[in-house]
Design an enzyme around this catalytic site. Structure first.
Site, PDB file in Angstrom:
ATOM      1  N   GLU A 107       0.931  -1.034  -0.043  1.00 41.09           N
ATOM      2  CA  GLU A 107      -0.054  -0.010  -0.071  1.00 41.09           C
ATOM      3  C   GLU A 107       0.846   1.425   0.121  1.00 41.09           C
ATOM      4  O   GLU A 107       0.798   2.211   0.699  1.00 41.09           O
ATOM      5  CB  GLU A 107      -0.792   0.048   1.279  1.00 41.09           C
ATOM      6  CG  GLU A 107      -1.957  -1.188   1.090  1.00 41.09           C
ATOM      7  CD  GLU A 107      -3.076  -1.362   2.126  1.00 41.09           C
ATOM      8  OE1 GLU A 107      -3.097  -0.416   2.947  1.00 41.09           O
ATOM      9  OE2 GLU A 107      -3.815  -2.004   2.043  1.00 41.09           O
ATOM     10  N   GLU A 140      -3.934  -9.119  -0.070  1.00 41.06           N
ATOM     11  CA  GLU A 140      -4.401  -8.914   1.264  1.00 41.06           C
ATOM     12  C   GLU A 140      -5.870  -8.824   0.977  1.00 41.06           C
ATOM     13  O   GLU A 140      -6.567  -7.958   0.144  1.00 41.06           O
ATOM     14  CB  GLU A 140      -3.789  -7.840   1.797  1.00 41.06           C
ATOM     15  CG  GLU A 140      -4.104  -7.550   3.276  1.00 41.06           C
ATOM     16  CD  GLU A 140      -3.529  -6.359   3.727  1.00 41.06           C
ATOM     17  OE1 GLU A 140      -2.071  -5.867   3.667  1.00 41.06           O
ATOM     18  OE2 GLU A 140      -4.152  -5.450   4.511  1.00 41.06           O
TER      19      GLU A 140
HETATM   20  C1  GAL Z   1      -4.313  -2.720   5.313  1.00 43.08           C
HETATM   21  C2  GAL Z   1      -2.912  -3.030   5.687  1.00 43.08           C
HETATM   22  C3  GAL Z   1      -2.428  -3.480   6.868  1.00 43.08           C
HETATM   23  C4  GAL Z   1      -3.278  -3.625   7.911  1.00 43.08           C
HETATM   24  C5  GAL Z   1      -4.666  -3.711   7.406  1.00 43.08           C
HETATM   25  C6  GAL Z   1      -5.756  -3.580   8.728  1.00 43.08           C
HETATM   26  O1  GAL Z   1      -4.572  -1.490   4.420  1.00 43.08           O
HETATM   27  O2  GAL Z   1      -1.989  -3.198   4.412  1.00 43.08           O
HETATM   28  O3  GAL Z   1      -1.192  -3.392   7.224  1.00 43.08           O
HETATM   29  O4  GAL Z   1      -3.223  -2.036   8.297  1.00 43.08           O
HETATM   30  O5  GAL Z   1      -5.020  -2.605   6.484  1.00 43.08           O
HETATM   31  O6  GAL Z   1      -6.957  -3.792   8.062  1.00 43.08           O
END
Ligand code: GAL
Length: 817
Positions: free
Chosen positions: A433, A510
């Site tokens: 991100e 993710e």
């Molecule tokens: C994502 C991020 C992670 C964590 C997650 C929580 O956007 O990449 O590190 O923060 O959100 O939902």
């Protein structure tokens, strides 16, 4: 005389069986563990040395470190502290103290004046400065990278040497999650003869050039470092199978002319055993560097043969077979143990995930400990090895963005070179991100970083975990160099990825960010909450006790419940796989709550390692074992309407009974992933029976429990290695008089350990629990508590005695060998 004789026999025997197995051949290149016998001081020592200006007094040999604490590494001082809202780390990093710390180690080396001596740090969080005998060797800001210094020029042979390390984690905040502080990974001493040519550090790249059932071709590129040109050497490569049998060998004479030269060799293996998550078969590659008849350097590399590729329609293929990547993201902390690396702790995490059917890990968002990758190779996990959470644009005031301009080239190259022989590692991620995706500077940086990866490992694809699905707006994608489209969240576009990213494979880097507290249930179970609801409406104090329902009915607005995303990823072969955020709860980032919440709710497994209910959703979908999981607990108010869920697999239906009376048969219809009944509570026994073609597959019962009456202790292992590091995880269950778990028990338990073990930590998995992990007393949460027992270095018996308010004590013996 007898010893010599015995050794001779041994040598003869092993020569006869397998000439020069990895164990028997002499190695001029030694790697010694350097974890033992350090001194530690929490806080800075600002004084400079009287004799040398600008040298901190604590770095000089004359400094008196006697009053300092003695300890062995790995060590994380942050986890030893007390939770406080006032700690500078803040709630996002877990609310434990950071600061500055000093380490010193005094050591002697035998007077072998010709040796070269290096010190290798696997990772120090963060901003380390290393000194030998008052001489500064260097600084390394990145807290997750492995680095080495050459000690040779300042080393006193045969006399005392003092190594000093200043670790500066004071500038806060510098992370979005718990980092730990200190020399939290292993330290090694490497000693090798000061030869004119050596194998360079991380100088071997072994890759599978081709693979079939009949034959495998291993390509080995060996980088040699020379301090003097024009030398004729021979590089010998030998492959041993898992039983130590030599199965391939090759030798190449080579004249070294340059400081760095890379030698290419191919080895053919007949009838190779391919590495895969189901059969993680490992070979050992021995690289020997000969100068005439003399062995001058030698390295051993564990390798696996596997062949994979991404396909934009079929997803991911491993050894010619389709494999859905069923992965989870993991941060590096081990809950109550903090960041201090522990192989037994990491193995336990991976075992729990393996049982769930998980086959891949994303090391979010940084390079992991080397032992973590070793375990993934051995246990069969694919790994997405990630480099950064930010580039030049910061996410926190004092984060790595400050060091990125000076260090990113070095850090990324070192990560790739260190990790590139692990068969589990299948893809590199250059960032998570990253803000530069929204900025034109992202184009050049992506090209630069991808080129660095490729220069050091041309064998694996490169991706980045991005959030911008509009390819025209996404500058990282616009760079046009990524092999795989890596997208976080945005599950609603999975059905369109072929149109949106034509010609490119797609990986859900993710997903999900569902939130749950183990053993807590909010009705109704089928109404989905987004906590927080949007970027503008934070969900603060949604449940007064900082719990979140474990029905899989809560998620952050940017994510989804577990079922919502898996349903979409499952049906779509174009989605090569996914990495659920996260496998385990981790310290820090307690979305959706503010203080006193201090650890995350995102895990499928809680911080103590106790599975939440969604664990069984994945097990029913991902593993090959039959599953029946019935929940919630059965302690409610009479007449209260309760939603009862069951996850099941390898059966076609589930029948539910309450106190012997059938409440009906349910089947998952369409793409449903669980079955549900809504029934009025009545105390007694809830029972589920799963069936296939009329035959009972599994049965599960949940009982209404009475008051706490006794303690049950269950250790994950009862035999440990007496190595000072090995761990047993002991689950303390609060039971009623009939032996049923009391699902809301918060009994205060006390632990006493005698014999050859110590208490390494306690936890209960509750995200807003502010008791220290280091106490000998801890409250249970929803019926469970955890005590982690560490073996001492001396073998013997370890006895654990646990008492709980008003309950008869319980005890357990562990053997340490
Ligand atoms: C994502 C991020 C992670 C964590 C997650 C929580 O956007 O990449 O590190 O923060 O959100 O939902």
């Amino acid at each position: 005389m007898r010893i010599l004789y015995a050794a001779g026999i041994c040598l003869l025997l092993s020569n006869a069986a397998t000439p020069q197995t990895p164990e028997t051949a002499h190695n001029p290149h030694q790697r010694l563990n350097f974890d033992a016998g350090w001194k530690f001081h929490l806080g800075d020592i600002p004084e400079t040395s009287e004799s040398a200006a600008n040298v901190p007094a604590a770095a000089t040999p004359a400094f008196n470190d006697k009053p300092w604490r003695s300890l062995d590494l790995p060590h994380d001082w942050t986890i030893e502290g007390e939770f406080s809202q006032n700690n500078s780390t803040g709630q996002q990093e877990g609310g434990l103290p950071a600061g500055i710390g000093w380490y010193r180690k005094t050591f002697k080396l035998p007077a072998t004046a010709k040796d070269k001596v290096y010190i290798d740090f696997d990772g120090v969080y963060r901003n380390s400065t290393v000194f030998l005998n008052g001489q500064e060797l260097g600084k390394r800001p990145n807290g997750y990278i492995s680095f080495r210094y050459d000690l040779t020029p300042w080393l006193k042979k045969g006399a005392d040497n003092v190594l000093a390390v200043r670790v500066d984690n004071a500038a806060q905040p510098n992370s979005r999650w718990y980092t730990g502080s200190g020399i939290y990974r292993h330290v090694w001493l490497e000693i090798q003869p000061a030869a004119s040519v050596t194998i360079d550090q991380w100088g071997i790249l072994a890759s599978t050039a081709s693979l079939s059932e009949r034959q495998g071709r291993l390509h080995v590129a060996t980088t040699l470092r020379a301090i003097q040109g024009a030398q004729a050497v021979t590089i010998q490569q030998t492959v041993y199978d898992a039983e130590g049998r030599q199965i391939a060998t090759g030798s190449l004479p080579y004249t070294v002319n340059d400081t760095l030269s890379t030698v290419q060799q191919d080895l053919v293996l007949t009838g190779p055993k391919a590495w895969s998550p189901d059969r993680p078969y490992l070979y050992t590659l021995e690289t020997r560097l000969m100068l005439g008849p003399k062995l001058i350097d030698r390295q051993s590399t564990r390798i696996g043969l596997r062949d994979f590729h991404f396909d934009n329609r079929q997803g991911f293929l491993l050894n010619d077979r389709h494999l859905k990547i069923k992965g989870v993201c993991l941060h590096h902390d081990l809950g109550a143990l903090g960041a201090a690396v522990n192989t037994a702790g990491m193995r336990r995490q991976l075992l729990i995930l393996k049982e769930m059917g998980c086959n891949a890990i994303r090391t979010s968002h940084n390079p992991p400990a080397p032992e973590f990758l070793d375990l993934c190779d051995e246990m069969g996990f694919l790994v997405m090895d990630e480099a950064f959470d930010m580039w030049q644009k910061k996410k926190n005031k004092f984060d790595y963005s400050l060091d990125f301009p000076q260090w990113h080239r070095r850090d990324l190259a070192d990560q790739v070179r260190r990790d590139r022989n692990h068969p589990g590692v299948f893809i590199w991620s250059i960032g998570n991100e990253i803000r530069e995706q929204f900025d034109k500077s992202g184009i050049e940086l992506t090209k630069e970083l991808t080129a660095i990866v490729r220069a050091n490992d041309p064998t694996r694809p490169v991706t980045s975990a991005m959030t911008e699905p509009d390819t025209l707006e996404n500058n990282i994608w616009q760079a046009g160099v990524l092999d795989v489209m890596g997208l976080n969240y945005h599950q609603q576009i999975y059905d369109e990825v072929l149109q949106k990213f034509p010609g490119h494979p797609f990986l859900a880097t993710e997903t999900t960010s569902a939130e749950e507290t183990r053993g807590h249930y909010d009705m109704p179970s089928d109404s989905i909450r987004r906590w927080p609801t949007s970027a503008k409406v934070p969900a603060v104090g949604v449940n007064r006790d900082y719990t979140v329902s474990a029905y899989d009915n809560v998620s952050a607005y940017w994510g989804s419940t577990h079922e919502e995303t898996w349903r979409l990823a499952k049906r779509n072969p174009v989605v090569a796989g996914l990495f659920v955020w996260t496998g385990f709860d981790y310290l820090g980032e307690p979305t959706p709550y503010r203080w006193p919440a201090r650890s995350s709710y995102f895990g499928i497994v809680d911080l103590a390692g106790f599975p939440k209910d969604s664990y069984y959703l994945y097990q029913s979908e991902w593993s090959s074992k039959p599953v029946l999981h019935l929940f919630p607990h059965w302690n409610w108010r009479p007449g209260e309407m309760v939603d009862v869920w069951a996850y099941y697999s390898q059966a076609s239906e589930v029948e539910l009974f309450l106190n012997g009376k059938s409440l009906g048969v349910k089947r998952k219809e369409g793409d449903e992933l669980h079955v549900q009944w809504r029934i009025p509570f009545e105390p007694g026994v809830l029972k589920a029976v799963s069936r296939l073609r009329g035959k009972t597959i599994l049965e599960e019962e949940v009982h209404t429990a009475g008051a706490p009456a006794r303690l049950q202790l269950i250790a994950d292992r009862t035999t440990l290695h007496a190595d000072g590091n090995d761990l047993a995880y002991v689950t303390i269950r609060i039971l009623d008089a009939n032996g049923y778990l009391v699902p809301n028990a918060d009994t205060q338990v006390s632990v006493d350990i005698t014999g050859e073990g110590t208490l390494a930590g306690m936890d209960n998995g509750y995200q807003a629990d502010l008791e220290s992990f280091r106490g000998t007393r801890h409250k249970a949460f929803n019926g469970l508590c955890l005590a982690i027992v560490r073996a001492k270095k001396k073998a013997g018996r370890i006895t654990l005695r646990v008492s709980g308010a008003g309950l008869p004590p319980a005890s357990l013996d562990i053997t340490s060998l």
